[in-house]
Write a protein that holds these residues in place. Structure first.
Motif, PDB file in Angstrom:
ATOM      1  N   VAL A 158     -30.274 -19.694  -0.016  1.00 26.64           N
ATOM      2  CA  VAL A 158     -30.145 -20.744  -1.016  1.00 26.64           C
ATOM      3  C   VAL A 158     -30.884 -21.981  -0.514  1.00 26.64           C
ATOM      4  O   VAL A 158     -30.707 -22.393   0.628  1.00 26.64           O
ATOM      5  CB  VAL A 158     -28.659 -21.113  -1.263  1.00 26.64           C
ATOM      6  N   VAL A 159     -31.705 -22.556  -1.377  1.00 27.92           N
ATOM      7  CA  VAL A 159     -32.390 -23.803  -1.076  1.00 27.92           C
ATOM      8  C   VAL A 159     -31.878 -24.847  -2.054  1.00 27.92           C
ATOM      9  O   VAL A 159     -31.999 -24.682  -3.267  1.00 27.92           O
ATOM     10  CB  VAL A 159     -33.923 -23.660  -1.202  1.00 27.92           C
ATOM     11  N   LEU A 160     -31.267 -25.899  -1.508  1.00 25.18           N
ATOM     12  CA  LEU A 160     -30.739 -26.997  -2.321  1.00 25.18           C
ATOM     13  C   LEU A 160     -31.550 -28.247  -2.026  1.00 25.18           C
ATOM     14  O   LEU A 160     -31.702 -28.620  -0.865  1.00 25.18           O
ATOM     15  CB  LEU A 160     -29.265 -27.247  -1.984  1.00 25.18           C
ATOM     16  N   VAL A 161     -32.061 -28.883  -3.072  1.00 25.59           N
ATOM     17  CA  VAL A 161     -32.895 -30.071  -2.907  1.00 25.59           C
ATOM     18  C   VAL A 161     -32.392 -31.145  -3.858  1.00 25.59           C
ATOM     19  O   VAL A 161     -32.201 -30.895  -5.047  1.00 25.59           O
ATOM     20  CB  VAL A 161     -34.380 -29.768  -3.205  1.00 25.59           C
ATOM     21  N   ALA A 162     -32.186 -32.355  -3.326  1.00 20.80           N
ATOM     22  CA  ALA A 162     -31.758 -33.499  -4.130  1.00 20.80           C
ATOM     23  C   ALA A 162     -32.538 -34.729  -3.702  1.00 20.80           C
ATOM     24  O   ALA A 162     -31.973 -35.709  -3.231  1.00 20.80           O
ATOM     25  CB  ALA A 162     -30.257 -33.728  -3.981  1.00 20.80           C
ATOM     26  N   VAL A 163     -33.861 -34.683  -3.850  1.00 24.68           N
ATOM     27  CA  VAL A 163     -34.715 -35.780  -3.396  1.00 24.68           C
ATOM     28  C   VAL A 163     -34.835 -36.843  -4.478  1.00 24.68           C
ATOM     29  O   VAL A 163     -34.449 -37.993  -4.286  1.00 24.68           O
ATOM     30  CB  VAL A 163     -36.108 -35.250  -2.984  1.00 24.68           C
ATOM     31  N   LEU A 186     -36.418 -20.632 -10.922  1.00 24.51           N
ATOM     32  CA  LEU A 186     -35.943 -20.461 -12.292  1.00 24.51           C
ATOM     33  C   LEU A 186     -34.537 -19.878 -12.366  1.00 24.51           C
ATOM     34  O   LEU A 186     -33.959 -19.810 -13.449  1.00 24.51           O
ATOM     35  CB  LEU A 186     -36.918 -19.570 -13.071  1.00 24.51           C
ATOM     36  N   LEU A 187     -34.004 -19.430 -11.226  1.00 27.15           N
ATOM     37  CA  LEU A 187     -32.655 -18.860 -11.125  1.00 27.15           C
ATOM     38  C   LEU A 187     -32.483 -17.644 -12.024  1.00 27.15           C
ATOM     39  O   LEU A 187     -31.457 -17.464 -12.681  1.00 27.15           O
ATOM     40  CB  LEU A 187     -31.591 -19.924 -11.444  1.00 27.15           C
ATOM     41  N   LEU A 188     -33.516 -16.801 -12.063  1.00 26.71           N
ATOM     42  CA  LEU A 188     -33.487 -15.590 -12.873  1.00 26.71           C
ATOM     43  C   LEU A 188     -33.236 -14.380 -11.990  1.00 26.71           C
ATOM     44  O   LEU A 188     -33.673 -14.328 -10.851  1.00 26.71           O
ATOM     45  CB  LEU A 188     -34.813 -15.422 -13.617  1.00 26.71           C
ATOM     46  N   GLY A 189     -32.539 -13.423 -12.543  1.00 21.28           N
ATOM     47  CA  GLY A 189     -32.252 -12.191 -11.822  1.00 21.28           C
ATOM     48  C   GLY A 189     -30.779 -12.104 -11.465  1.00 21.28           C
ATOM     49  O   GLY A 189     -30.093 -13.120 -11.327  1.00 21.28           O
ATOM     50  N   PRO A 190     -30.288 -10.899 -11.303  1.00 24.74           N
ATOM     51  CA  PRO A 190     -28.860 -10.719 -11.024  1.00 24.74           C
ATOM     52  C   PRO A 190     -28.416 -11.247  -9.668  1.00 24.74           C
ATOM     53  O   PRO A 190     -27.268 -11.619  -9.495  1.00 24.74           O
ATOM     54  CB  PRO A 190     -28.655  -9.207 -11.121  1.00 24.74           C
ATOM     55  N   ALA A 191     -29.310 -11.309  -8.686  1.00 20.79           N
ATOM     56  CA  ALA A 191     -28.943 -11.777  -7.342  1.00 20.79           C
ATOM     57  C   ALA A 191     -29.291 -13.244  -7.115  1.00 20.79           C
ATOM     58  O   ALA A 191     -29.107 -13.750  -6.006  1.00 20.79           O
ATOM     59  CB  ALA A 191     -29.617 -10.917  -6.286  1.00 20.79           C
ATOM     60  N   ALA A 192     -29.770 -13.941  -8.146  1.00 20.66           N
ATOM     61  CA  ALA A 192     -30.094 -15.365  -8.009  1.00 20.66           C
ATOM     62  C   ALA A 192     -28.807 -16.172  -7.904  1.00 20.66           C
ATOM     63  O   ALA A 192     -27.869 -15.982  -8.679  1.00 20.66           O
ATOM     64  CB  ALA A 192     -30.907 -15.843  -9.200  1.00 20.66           C
ATOM     65  N   VAL A 193     -28.758 -17.069  -6.942  1.00 20.64           N
ATOM     66  CA  VAL A 193     -27.590 -17.925  -6.764  1.00 20.64           C
ATOM     67  C   VAL A 193     -27.665 -19.048  -7.796  1.00 20.64           C
ATOM     68  O   VAL A 193     -28.608 -19.827  -7.806  1.00 20.64           O
ATOM     69  CB  VAL A 193     -27.533 -18.497  -5.336  1.00 20.64           C
ATOM     70  N   THR A 194     -26.672 -19.098  -8.675  1.00 21.74           N
ATOM     71  CA  THR A 194     -26.658 -20.103  -9.739  1.00 21.74           C
ATOM     72  C   THR A 194     -25.618 -21.191  -9.515  1.00 21.74           C
ATOM     73  O   THR A 194     -25.629 -22.191 -10.220  1.00 21.74           O
ATOM     74  CB  THR A 194     -26.401 -19.445 -11.107  1.00 21.74           C
ATOM     75  N   GLY A 195     -24.730 -20.996  -8.559  1.00 28.05           N
ATOM     76  CA  GLY A 195     -23.728 -22.016  -8.291  1.00 28.05           C
ATOM     77  C   GLY A 195     -22.972 -21.759  -7.007  1.00 28.05           C
ATOM     78  O   GLY A 195     -22.931 -20.636  -6.498  1.00 28.05           O
ATOM     79  N   LEU A 196     -22.399 -22.833  -6.489  1.00 28.88           N
ATOM     80  CA  LEU A 196     -21.547 -22.768  -5.299  1.00 28.88           C
ATOM     81  C   LEU A 196     -20.248 -23.474  -5.623  1.00 28.88           C
ATOM     82  O   LEU A 196     -20.229 -24.458  -6.367  1.00 28.88           O
ATOM     83  CB  LEU A 196     -22.221 -23.451  -4.110  1.00 28.88           C
ATOM     84  N   ARG A 197     -19.174 -22.974  -5.042  1.00 25.12           N
ATOM     85  CA  ARG A 197     -17.864 -23.582  -5.282  1.00 25.12           C
ATOM     86  C   ARG A 197     -17.054 -23.519  -3.992  1.00 25.12           C
ATOM     87  O   ARG A 197     -17.041 -22.503  -3.310  1.00 25.12           O
ATOM     88  CB  ARG A 197     -17.138 -22.822  -6.396  1.00 25.12           C
ATOM     89  N   VAL A 198     -16.412 -24.635  -3.682  1.00 25.87           N
ATOM     90  CA  VAL A 198     -15.498 -24.685  -2.553  1.00 25.87           C
ATOM     91  C   VAL A 198     -14.107 -24.849  -3.137  1.00 25.87           C
ATOM     92  O   VAL A 198     -13.836 -25.788  -3.881  1.00 25.87           O
ATOM     93  CB  VAL A 198     -15.817 -25.862  -1.606  1.00 25.87           C
ATOM     94  N   GLU A 199     -13.237 -23.911  -2.819  1.00 27.21           N
ATOM     95  CA  GLU A 199     -11.835 -23.979  -3.231  1.00 27.21           C
ATOM     96  C   GLU A 199     -10.995 -23.831  -1.992  1.00 27.21           C
ATOM     97  O   GLU A 199     -11.058 -22.807  -1.315  1.00 27.21           O
ATOM     98  CB  GLU A 199     -11.517 -22.844  -4.212  1.00 27.21           C
ATOM     99  N   GLY A 200     -10.226 -24.860  -1.709  1.00 28.78           N
ATOM    100  CA  GLY A 200      -9.454 -24.841  -0.482  1.00 28.78           C
ATOM    101  C   GLY A 200     -10.400 -24.836   0.698  1.00 28.78           C
ATOM    102  O   GLY A 200     -11.143 -25.775   0.911  1.00 28.78           O
ATOM    103  N   GLU A 201     -10.415 -23.752   1.439  1.00 32.46           N
ATOM    104  CA  GLU A 201     -11.282 -23.655   2.603  1.00 32.46           C
ATOM    105  C   GLU A 201     -12.235 -22.474   2.508  1.00 32.46           C
ATOM    106  O   GLU A 201     -12.768 -22.023   3.510  1.00 32.46           O
ATOM    107  CB  GLU A 201     -10.418 -23.577   3.857  1.00 32.46           C
ATOM    108  N   GLN A 202     -12.456 -21.982   1.294  1.00 34.91           N
ATOM    109  CA  GLN A 202     -13.361 -20.862   1.063  1.00 34.91           C
ATOM    110  C   GLN A 202     -14.572 -21.336   0.268  1.00 34.91           C
ATOM    111  O   GLN A 202     -14.461 -22.153  -0.638  1.00 34.91           O
ATOM    112  CB  GLN A 202     -12.666 -19.759   0.259  1.00 34.91           C
ATOM    113  N   LEU A 203     -15.733 -20.791   0.605  1.00 33.54           N
ATOM    114  CA  LEU A 203     -16.957 -21.059  -0.132  1.00 33.54           C
ATOM    115  C   LEU A 203     -17.262 -19.831  -0.976  1.00 33.54           C
ATOM    116  O   LEU A 203     -17.280 -18.716  -0.472  1.00 33.54           O
ATOM    117  CB  LEU A 203     -18.115 -21.347   0.834  1.00 33.54           C
TER     118      LEU A 203
END
Length: 162
Positions: free
Chosen positions: A119-124, A61-78
């Protein structure tokens, strides 16, 4: 320089249940042992159920302050975006795993040696995913290839992800 990759996680009940499965299995095991050897062990059911609910809320459900809600790659940093609104630079640990339709990532906050974000990412299929397929494909390519070989952006050598 690589292009910017934005990946916003989508709340998913299916992914939450998948991530809570180990806790639910532990709960069933404790209940089975308690029925065989005595009800005093049944006290351990409560912490295992709390762990299952916590994992379901955080990763599904992505609830809570420590829940990962997004990822971003800018240049060579994640960067990782959290439920609290904070954004941190992270490094991908070698324990991470990539597949064609999933990724199990252990991301370490670059300022610490011990704080990690699982982080668990699923795109089935459209019903069983928590990320857009196109953005996941670009992130997967970036994770496999890593930053360009001449860069020292992360402060360490890139480790291969299996």
């Amino acid at each position: 320089m690589s292009s910017r990759i934005e990946l916003t996680l989508i709340p998913s009940h299916a992914v939450g249940l998948l991530c809570a499965l180990p806790w639910m299995a532990l709960t069933l095991f404790v209940a089975a042992v308690a029925s065989e050897f005595g009800s005093l062990i049944m006290v351990l059911v409560i912490p295992s159920l709390v762990g299952a609910v916590f994992q379901y809320r955080r990763t599904g459900l992505l609830l809570g302050p420590a829940a990962v809600t997004g990822l971003r790659v800018e240049g060579e940093q994640l960067y990782v975006g959290l439920g609290s609104g904070q954004t941190h630079v992270v490094l991908v640990e070698s324990e991470s795993r990539l597949g064609a339709h999933f990724a199990i990532l252990k991301l370490r906050h670059s300022g610490t040696t011990s704080y990690t974000y699982p982080v668990v990412l699923v795109a089935v299929t459209p019903r069983f995913r928590n990320i857009p397929s196109d953005a996941f494909r670009r992130l997967r390519v970036w994770l496999r290839l890593g930053p360009t070989s001449g860069s020292k952006a992360s402060g360490r050598q890139t480790q291969e992800i299996h």
